[in-house]
Design an enzyme around this catalytic site. Sequence first.
Site, PDB file in Angstrom:
ATOM      1  N   HIS A  37       0.665  -1.270   0.055  1.00  0.00           N
ATOM      2  CA  HIS A  37       0.044   0.025   0.030  1.00  0.00           C
ATOM      3  C   HIS A  37       0.776   1.238   0.009  1.00  0.00           C
ATOM      4  CE1 HIS A  37      -4.164  -1.512   1.529  1.00  0.00           C
ATOM      5  NE2 HIS A  37      -3.706  -2.145   0.477  1.00  0.00           N
ATOM      6  N   GLY A 105      -6.227  -3.653  -7.602  1.00  0.00           N
ATOM      7  CA  GLY A 105      -5.732  -2.493  -6.822  1.00  0.00           C
ATOM      8  C   GLY A 105      -6.862  -1.546  -6.207  1.00  0.00           C
ATOM      9  N   GLU A 106      -6.473  -0.759  -5.376  1.00  0.00           N
ATOM     10  CA  GLU A 106      -7.780   0.261  -4.827  1.00  0.00           C
ATOM     11  C   GLU A 106      -7.339   1.704  -5.227  1.00  0.00           C
ATOM     12  OE1 GLU A 106      -5.497  -1.364  -2.398  1.00  0.00           O
ATOM     13  OE2 GLU A 106      -6.458  -3.019  -2.639  1.00  0.00           O
TER      14      GLU A 106
END
Length: 325
Positions: A37, A105-106
């Site tokens: 992240h 993903g984010e």
Amino acid sequence: MRVGYKLFAEGYGPREIVEQAVRAERAGFDFVEISDHFHPWLFSHGHSGFVWSMLAAIAERTERIEIVTGVTCPFIRVHPAIVAQAAATTALLSDGRFTLGVGSGERLNEHVVGKGWPDVTTRHEMLRESIEIMRLLWSGGYHSYKGEHLTLEDARVFDLPERPPRVIVAASGSRSARLAARYGDGLFGTEPKVALTETYRGQGGDGPCFGEVPLAWAADDGSALESARELFRFALTGWKVQSELPNPVNFEAATSLISREAMADVFGYGPDPERHLEVARSFVSAGFDHLALINAGPDPEGFFEFFENELAGPIRGMTRTPVGV
């Protein structure tokens, strides 16, 4: 059954993460899994170290335990050529103990480079192209690639392991499970959904299925649930929310009304081993054979001892009961 430990890099600083990996090896875990992240999920988490630095340190500080990213998005924030080079180097440093988990993903992490946030269909296409690029580079020699979304120009990774890293593809639904079967070496999931593993197997996938098992150990139920709420309430928002919110403060707002009781519906918690084993069984019954145990409790050392004394043997002895039996 292989059992791993989730290194929660959003909740602890980089040095502590490395120390937890070393402790996990001593506790007898088969692998550690770590997220990749840029931001933490919640502002209150306060950490989010650079995963490739932590992986290198873990590789040097450990001897046996396998190392897995859970998971890396190999496009937008970082080009797949860079991920291919980083993964190859990590595989060399760990003497082949590294597995690359990848996903679509984010927004939380990928929007930071200002390239926008594509729709989910486009992200799946970009993930496929990324895997193709990485496999090209791991095959040796110079390569170019021109896809619909991604381009590689005259690139070569010089330091390659004897065997390329396995690529485990994260799935939350049937489309991503099919993608995992076709392009990956295994499946990664965060929910005990039999539909994911059955779709993966039905489409020809024959690799390992990794699942994250939500647990929160503490000496009493209240402390365990309060810690689970503080650390992992974001997980109850569901993937459609998790993939779309842009910043930790948005997750703070979206999760403000989630209660300890809601956490109890999902997590194994407190000092009773059976509660923890019940959640682990749900993943085994759903077809997962690599269990990454999350500890959302307040005491990592207490959890390691709890695993050694109460969980390790029973979890390793679990086998899947066919649906309907």
